[in-house]
Scaffold this active site. Structure first.
Site, PDB file in Angstrom:
ATOM      1  N   ASP A   2      15.725  20.375   4.701  1.00  0.00           N
ATOM      2  CA  ASP A   2      15.016  19.484   5.630  1.00  0.00           C
ATOM      3  C   ASP A   2      15.676  18.112   5.665  1.00  0.00           C
ATOM      4  O   ASP A   2      15.001  17.079   5.668  1.00  0.00           O
ATOM      5  CB  ASP A   2      13.541  19.322   5.215  1.00  0.00           C
ATOM      6  N   PHE A   3      16.996  18.078   5.704  1.00  0.00           N
ATOM      7  CA  PHE A   3      17.661  16.793   5.474  1.00  0.00           C
ATOM      8  C   PHE A   3      17.725  15.905   6.716  1.00  0.00           C
ATOM      9  O   PHE A   3      18.102  14.743   6.632  1.00  0.00           O
ATOM     10  CB  PHE A   3      19.039  16.970   4.827  1.00  0.00           C
TER      11      PHE A   3
END
Length: 556
Positions: free
Chosen positions: A393-394
């Site tokens: 989920d960067f």
């Protein structure tokens, strides 16, 4: 006899007068009931029809003695303000009871600040509507939509500050419901008034013009960039930019750290506050506060000038507080600078850059981290020619962001952990937020390639109910899983999300085996146009002020 006759005649006159008077009164009452009924029908059938929360809409608007849509929007904003005020009181009451050293106490303190931000956005929203005539509200609609949508972002950041197992978290989420519904209703009503100007359609929905925009203007910049800010971005190696403040680790500037340069921000500044940060690795946590608008910060290159930190949730810091660099003031621009969080794969949530600056732009920058590297927290944001790296989920957030002509690098995560490039947090259907990745390359780092089957990689997963992510005209390497997208906690949000792909290339772009969710789609060119920088961010209105090169349309 005559006296009796007079009395009788008088009585008849009185009775007749009373009857006539009562008839008139009944007519007035009937007319009032008719008008009230007509108003209620107008509210139900027209004003509240596009909303998702019709009961809340009707209850709020039936007492509004007007048919002016501005008045309806103002009433809804005031109702949302009242609800947010109640949320603030609620969090204060809980805070007084919480253990001062507890995670929940810290989360409640965060909520005070975040909900305070939400109140500020509601005040701005009300002012925008209050100062508008019905025929001019379209001119303010994009800013108004951004302000209202940011209220939802701050509410969600508050709720997400609590751990999943917290007994307070459900109560805080419930406390936010009324305000969320009012905001979504206001956005829905506003959407019925917002029409895209014809000139916009002709300028940016043309295949010829969308290509032509790349080559117009001085030095390859579109002609609609303002001269002053175009100069800031266009100068080679920043050689002729005259800064207000110079930061240098070796003492050759006015300041040795960026925070000190920001502390010198002038009180009555007109124009931009320009900070030049000389090459070096700056170990500090920086916040451009809401009282410091129009900051322009530039370095000697994204690998030469780097701001770095290592705060993480694993070390006991809430996700939004872990950011190495936070841009909160509107109109922020960064060029040729790097932002890093070195907490590593084991740090869990660890943000390198957090942005809730409206009309912010990043050009030739680098954001390096692992989980939750880039947090596009709220409002409208544009990224161009950047490098963004991470694992889980960067690229995540609740705002409206377009990432264009950039390199997205997926790094090696913890053992047996799945990589997910994006996690969008759009909470309500009418929020004008989401994430667009346009004309980018999504590739693995070399260390990931041997383990790509143990660490499968997906384009995104739906963090919130109306999660919206579009990947278009981008090159996808072969490490992207054939199904492309990953579910969040089973079947959560699959019926309400919006995920789309358009004209991607490369071995990872094959869509034959993509997920079969109802709301995942391979879109056509007409649908993709609404997610360009010009369409999604209304880029022609403000990216020109930032002076960042931009493709407003599509490549093909």
């Amino acid at each position: 006899m005559i006296a009796k006759l007079i009395v009788t005649l008088f009585s008849i006159v009185v009775v007749v007068g009373c009857v006539i008077g009562m008839a008139g009164w009944f007519d007035q009452e009937s007319e009032m009931k008719s008008l009230t009924s007509h108003h209620v029908k107008f509210v139900h059938d027209q004003v509240c029809e596009p909303t998702n929360y019709k009961e809340s809409c009707a209850e709020t608007l039936e007492s509004v003695n007007s048919t002016d849509h501005n008045e309806f929007i103002k009433a809804t904003i005031l109702a949302a303000s009242d609800a947010v005020k109640e949320s603030i009181k609620f969090s204060r009451r809980l805070g007084r009871k919480a253990n001062n050293e507890s995670w929940e106490k810290m989360a409640l303190d965060d909520c005070q600040e975040l909900l305070g931000n939400a109140m500020q956005e509601l005040e701005v929203s009300y002012s925008l509507v209050n100062c508008s005539e019905l025929n001019t509200i379209n001119e303010r609609s994009t800013q108004l939509q951004s302000c209202l949508s940011s209220v939802l972002a701050y509410q969600e950041t508050c709720v997400d500050s609590f751990e999943d197992h917290s007994i307070i978290k459900p109560s805080m989420r419930k406390e936010m419901v009324d305000a969320s519904h009012h905001i979504d209703n206001a956005l829905a009503i506003l959407s019925t008034l917002s029409n895209i100007p014809k000139s916009y359609k002709s300028d940016y929905h043309s295949p010829q013009n969308s290509r032509r925009l790349l080559s117009l203007g001085d030095g390859g910049y579109p002609t609609w960039f303002s001269a002053a800010d175009r100069k800031l971005l266009a100068l080679q190696d920043n050689g002729m930019i005259k800064p207000n403040a110079v930061v240098a680790l070796d003492g050759s500037g006015q300041f040795r750290n960026i925070s000190a340069a920001l502390a010198a921000y002038p009180k009555r500044l007109k124009g931009r506050y320009v900070i030049y940060v000389k090459g070096g690795v700056y170990h500090e946590h920086v916040t451009v506060t809401r009282k410091q608008p129009n900051v322009f910060i530039y370095g000697d290159g994204p690998k030469k000038t780097v701001v770095t930190g290592k705060r993480s949730s694993a070390s006991g810091v809430h996700t939004w507080r872990t950011a190495t660099f936070a841009a909160e003031a509107d109109g922020f621009i960064a060029k040729s600078i790097g932002f890093a969080n070195t907490a590593g794969p084991g740090g869990r949530h660890a943000v390198a850059l957090r942005v809730d600056s409206d009309m912010s732009a990043f050009f030739n920058c680098r954001m390096d981290g692992y989980q939750n590297t880039l947090f596009y927290q709220a409002k409208r944001q544009f990224y161009r020619n950047c490098v963004i790296s991470g694992t889980v989920d960067f690229i995540f957030g609740y705002g409206a962001a377009v990432i264009q002509n950039s390199l997205v690098i997926v790094r090696r995560p913890r053992s047996n952990q799945k990589n997910v490039v994006t996690a969008d947090g759009r909470k309500e259907q009418h929020a004008t937020t989401g994430l667009v990745i346009h004309n980018c390359r999504i590739v693995p780092e070399k260390r990931l390639v041997p383990r790509r089957f143990k660490n499968p990689t997906y384009l995104g997963r739906p963090w919130k109910p109306f999660s919206r992510t579009i990947v278009m005209e981008s090159q996808l390497a072969d490490f992207i899983q054939p199904e492309g997208w990953m579910a969040w906690a089973g079947f959560l949000h699959l019926d309400t999300l919006y995920y789309a792909e358009y004209a991607n290339t490369g071995p990872g772009a094959n869509t034959n085996s993509r997920v079969e969710w109802n709301n995942f789609r391979i879109i056509d060119r007409n649908e993709a146009l609404q997610f360009t920088a010009g369409g999604f961010l209304h880029g022609a209105e403000w990216i020109k002020e930032a002076g960042v090169p931009v493709l407003l349309g599509l490549l093909r």
